[in-house]
Structure formats: structure tokens, C-alpha cells
Design an enzyme around this catalytic site. Structure first.
Site, short mmCIF file in Angstrom:
data_model
loop_
_atom_site.label_atom_id
_atom_site.label_comp_id
_atom_site.label_asym_id
_atom_site.label_seq_id
_atom_site.Cartn_x
_atom_site.Cartn_y
_atom_site.Cartn_z
NE ARG A 30 11.87 -16.49 12.14
CZ ARG A 30 12.78 -15.79 12.83
NH1 ARG A 30 14.05 -15.93 12.56
NH2 ARG A 30 12.42 -15.00 13.80
NE ARG A 34 10.64 -8.93 14.70
CZ ARG A 34 11.90 -8.67 14.98
NH1 ARG A 34 12.19 -7.69 15.78
NH2 ARG A 34 12.87 -9.40 14.46
NE ARG A 43 5.53 -10.47 21.52
CZ ARG A 43 6.79 -10.08 21.47
NH1 ARG A 43 7.44 -10.15 20.34
NH2 ARG A 43 7.43 -9.68 22.54
CG ASP A 79 12.77 -18.69 18.73
OD1 ASP A 79 12.68 -17.91 17.77
OD2 ASP A 79 13.86 -18.98 19.26
CE1 TYR A 155 21.35 -15.94 18.52
CE2 TYR A 155 21.40 -18.09 17.45
CZ TYR A 155 21.16 -16.73 17.39
OH TYR A 155 20.76 -16.15 16.22
O1 CP3 Z 1 8.97 -19.48 10.55
C1 CP3 Z 1 8.06 -19.14 11.32
O2 CP3 Z 1 7.26 -18.23 11.06
C2 CP3 Z 1 7.89 -19.92 12.60
C3 CP3 Z 1 8.47 -19.38 13.79
C4 CP3 Z 1 9.96 -19.16 14.00
C5 CP3 Z 1 10.43 -18.13 14.86
N1 CP3 Z 1 11.79 -18.26 14.98
C6 CP3 Z 1 9.57 -17.11 15.53
C7 CP3 Z 1 10.18 -15.88 16.05
C8 CP3 Z 1 11.08 -19.87 13.55
C9 CP3 Z 1 11.15 -21.03 12.58
C10 CP3 Z 1 12.22 -19.29 14.18
C11 CP3 Z 1 13.60 -19.80 13.99
C12 CP3 Z 1 14.73 -19.11 14.60
N2 CP3 Z 1 14.76 -18.38 15.76
C13 CP3 Z 1 16.05 -19.16 14.11
C14 CP3 Z 1 16.50 -19.92 12.87
C15 CP3 Z 1 16.10 -19.36 11.59
C16 CP3 Z 1 16.67 -18.02 11.21
O3 CP3 Z 1 15.88 -17.13 10.96
O4 CP3 Z 1 17.90 -17.89 11.12
C17 CP3 Z 1 16.86 -18.41 14.96
C18 CP3 Z 1 18.34 -18.17 14.79
C19 CP3 Z 1 16.03 -17.94 16.03
C20 CP3 Z 1 16.44 -17.14 17.20
C21 CP3 Z 1 15.68 -15.87 17.29
N3 CP3 Z 1 14.38 -15.75 17.73
C22 CP3 Z 1 16.14 -14.57 16.95
C23 CP3 Z 1 17.52 -14.25 16.44
C24 CP3 Z 1 15.07 -13.67 17.18
C25 CP3 Z 1 15.06 -12.17 17.06
C26 CP3 Z 1 15.12 -11.59 15.74
C27 CP3 Z 1 14.14 -12.16 14.71
O5 CP3 Z 1 14.63 -12.88 13.85
O6 CP3 Z 1 12.94 -11.89 14.76
C28 CP3 Z 1 13.97 -14.45 17.63
C29 CP3 Z 1 12.64 -13.96 18.01
C30 CP3 Z 1 11.52 -14.46 17.15
N4 CP3 Z 1 11.31 -15.76 16.81
C31 CP3 Z 1 10.47 -13.67 16.59
C32 CP3 Z 1 9.62 -14.55 15.90
C33 CP3 Z 1 8.35 -14.22 15.18
C34 CP3 Z 1 10.27 -12.15 16.78
C35 CP3 Z 1 9.57 -11.94 18.06
C36 CP3 Z 1 8.83 -10.66 18.11
O7 CP3 Z 1 9.48 -9.65 18.42
O8 CP3 Z 1 7.60 -10.66 17.89
#
Ligand code: CP3
Length: 350
Positions: A30, A34, A43, A79, A155
Site C-alpha cells: 500500500r 492516502r 486522485r 485494487d 467481502y
Molecule cells: O499497494 C499499493 O499501493 C497498490 C494498490 C492497492 C490498493 N489496494 C489501492 C487502494 C493494493 C495492493 C490494494 C489491496 C487491497 N485492497 C487489499 C489487500 C491488502 C490489504 O491492505 O489488506 C484489500 C483488502 C483491499 C480492499 C480495499 N480497497 C479497502 C478495504 C479499501 C479502503 C480502505 C483502504 O485500505 O484504503 C480500498 C480502497 C483503496 N485501495 C485505496 C487505495 C489507495 C484508498 C482509496 C482512496 O480513498 O483514495
């Protein structure tokens, strides 16, 4: 070993395969997101899914962590839920995934399709191809990823994120055939998605099984391990090594080591030296700084990174990372202190 001169791609791939390296490479789960003002600026105003579909913007934020925080690998910005709407599931992000119609019946599972991903999400592969062209000259490795079937199912069944995924666990007991059918379709999706990412230029791929740590060892053996093994067996791992991450898996460590993945990414609650002993040269390890420690002073981060590096030397190979993703609100200085300590000689082989 110290005189080996490796570029970042060689260092990463050699560490993943357990070949000699000069030091452990570093990146962060990640790492784009943010906590970066530069991410929020790009974004701005876009829905998350539209953002993921915007090739130029996704390429830009994928690359941000290289310069801004000193990461040594790029993970494609996307994602784990990006390929899911193409199965016929209506979902949104708020900010995590929210499913309009949670999957609870056999009929719903029957209606799910495994799409041709090159048609349903062509932008993911265009982002990868663009990134690979940009990174080739820098010799920075490019990673692809997917959510593991169990975590995607969590989910889809629950409808949204949850602390304990009670509906999912109820389905394990009360409707195991429905869950098995759902996991089978998701496994097919994940294999196709990761294969297509490798074809588009990903040099390693990570499977995120964030929620499999909820299970007991015997449940994990029944519901999770077979999918991991199937995915590991079907992917072209000689071309792109597979990294497996399961959060909260210290009680499952021996089972994650049997997944067939080249690298097991362990969370911060696992003792890395103990994990290295148990891996016994079979797989490389990734991890495992507590992401909460990035809020600490740089000296403390450096000290802990030194300990992790020293512990990682007992593994076949070690890739420095966090024990889970960067937390929103993390100070950028903390992230920089982490990569700086990782790149310094402290804790490396004499
Ligand atoms: O690692 C990276 O920087 C690459 C991008 C990436 C995202 N999500 C972008 C994202 C990766 C590898 C993920 C994986 C992901 N997404 C997982 C598995 C890893 C983990 O962290 O447990 C899961 C469970 C998700 C599902 C998901 N997507 C959630 C729960 C959320 C909201 C909360 C959060 O963690 O930010 C997202 C949205 C998301 N995915 C954002 C990003 C940058 C935030 C979006 C925003 O508001 O700008």
C-alpha cells in the site's frame, strides 16, 4: 557476497528465489495512497474506480513512491476488487468495497462469470505495459497483484468490510457447497488475472489474503490452502515469482509455508527469526515492520529495521517490507526513515 553489484530488479528477483544478494531489497505494501499529499492531488474529484481506470493517473501514482519515499519496487496501482464488477457483481468503494447484493445463494454464484480480463479490465494491462517501459531503464522491478479467493469471498458474502465476517463464517458451516462454488470461480478469476498481469510485464506477483487469518488451522487447511496451491501451480512462477501475504497468520505460519509460493510475507506479530527457521530454506520471507512504527522517531525505526534485517539473514532470501499496508495518516518522514534504514548497511552480512 558483499562485492556483488546488483541492480534493483536482480536484487529483488534473486531475493525472491533465494539466490545470493548484496542486501535485502525494500518496498511497502500500500505504498501509493492516502498518506501521500501527491496521491490525494492526483486522485482529487475522481471516484476510486474511475481513478483505477485512468491509465495516465494510475501510472503516475504507481511511480510516486520511488522518488517520494525511496521504495525499490513498483506495485501497479489498482485494487483487488477491480476485476470483480466484470463477474457481474455491482460494487462501489466507500472507501472500502461495498457490494450492492451480497452473495448468499447458489443461484447468485451460478450467475457469476469469469470474464476475459483483457476485455473487461484492459486498462490494468495498459498501466502495466506503460510502467514496465518506464521502469526498464531504471531497472526497477514491477509487481502485479490480486486478492486471494477467500478474501474476495469475504467481502462478496458479507457485503462490506467487517471485523469478524460473521456471515462468511456462517456460510462455511451452513452452506459449504455455495462457498466452495464461489471460491472455485474466484480461483479461476485470480489465476487468469495474475497470468495476464505477468504477460503485460509484471515481474513478480503478490496474492493478498488479508482475511484468511480469521480461520483456525484446520479451517484454513480446508478453505484456503487448496486455492493457494492451485494458484501457485498454475502460474508461470519461473517467469514471475509469487509472494503470498496472509494477515494475522502467526498461528498458520506452517500452512502458509506449504502454499507453493516463492515468498511468504509475514505480518509484524510473527518473529521473523522463528519464521526463517521454520521455512528451513524452502521459501523466502518478506516483512515485517509494524506499520504503526512508521509514526515513531527515525532512530527507533532504524533500530527495528536493523533487527529485522539481521533476523532475515537466516531466511533463504528476504525482502524488507511492512507487516501490513501503510496506514492512512502515516508521516512521510517515517516511511522515508524505513527505506533509508533498509538501504543502509546496518544489519547486512559482514
Ligand atoms: O499497494 C499499493 O499501493 C497498490 C494498490 C492497492 C490498493 N489496494 C489501492 C487502494 C493494493 C495492493 C490494494 C489491496 C487491497 N485492497 C487489499 C489487500 C491488502 C490489504 O491492505 O489488506 C484489500 C483488502 C483491499 C480492499 C480495499 N480497497 C479497502 C478495504 C479499501 C479502503 C480502505 C483502504 O485500505 O484504503 C480500498 C480502497 C483503496 N485501495 C485505496 C487505495 C489507495 C484508498 C482509496 C482512496 O480513498 O483514495
Amino acid at each position: 557476497m558483499a562485492q556483488l553489484q546488483l541492480d534493483p530488479t536482480e536484487r529483488f528477483l534473486r531475493a525472491a528465489r533465494g539466490e545470493p544478494v548484496d542486501r535485502a531489497p525494500v518496498w511497502l505494501m500500500r505504498q501509493a495512497g492516502r498518506y501521500l499529499a501527491e496521491y490525494r492531488a492526483v486522485r482529487d474529484g475522481l471516484s476510486f474506480l474511475d481513478f483505477c481506470r485512468d491509465v495516465e493517473k494510475s501510472v503516475e501514482v504507481s511511480l510516486q513512491p520511488l522518488e517520494l519515499v525511496g521504495s525499490e519496487a513498483v506495485i501497479v496501482f489498482s485494487d483487488i476488487f477491480v476485476p470483480v464488477p466484470g463477474m457481474g457483481v455491482e460494487l462501489d468503494f466507500a472507501p472500502g468495497p461495498v457490494v450492492a447484493d451480497p452473495i448468499r445463494s447458489a443461484a447468485q454464484v451460478d450467475r457469476l462469470v469469469v470474464p476475459d480480463l483483457r476485455e473487461s479490465v484492459p486498462y490494468v494491462f495498459e498501466i502495466l505495459r506503460t510502467l514496465r517501459a518506464e521502469l526498464e531503464g531504471l531497472r526497477i522491478p514491477l509487481l502485479g497483484f490480486a486478492g486471494a479467493p477467500f478474501t474476495l469471498a469475504a467481502y462478496l458474502v458479507e457485503g462490506r468490510g467487517s471485523r469478524d465476517f460473521a456471515q462468511l463464517r456462517r456460510m462455511m458451516r451452513e452452506a459449504p457447497d455455495i462457498l466452495r462454488a464461489l471460491l472455485a470461480k474466484l480461483t479461476e478469476l485470480v489465476v487468469a488475472h495474475l497470468e495476464a498481469q505477468v504477460e503485460a510485464g509484471a515481474q513478480a506477483v503478490q496474492l493478498f489474503d488479508t482475511w484468511a487469518g480469521l480461520l483456525t488451522p484446520s479451517e484454513y487447511r480446508e478453505w484456503v490452502l487448496p486455492a493457494h496451491r492451485e494458484i501457485a501451480a498454475k502460474l508461470p512462477r519461473a517467469q514471475a515469482p509469487l509472494i503470498l501475504y496472509v494477515k494475522g497468520s502467526s498461528h498458520l505460519l506452517d500452512l502458509t509455508l506449504e502454499s507453493g509460493a516463492d515468498v511468504v510475507s509475514v505480518d509484524w506479530r510473527v518473529d521473523l527469526a522463528d519464521a526463517a527457521r521454520r521455512a528451513a530454506g524452502r521459501v523466502s520471507l518478506q516483512g515485517n515492520l509494524d506499520p504503526g512504527l512508521l509514526f515513531a522517531p527515525p532512530e527507533l525505526i532504524a533500530e527495528r529495521v536493523g533487527e529485522i534485517k539481521a533476523a532475515g539473514r537466516a531466511a533463504r532470501g528476504h525482502i524488507l517490507n511492512l507487516g501490513h499496508g501503510v496506514l492512512p495518516g502515516t508521516p512521510v518522514e517515517g516511511v522515508r526513515a524505513f527505506t533509508q534504514a533498509a538501504r543502509s548497511a546496518a544489519g547486512d552480512a559482514p
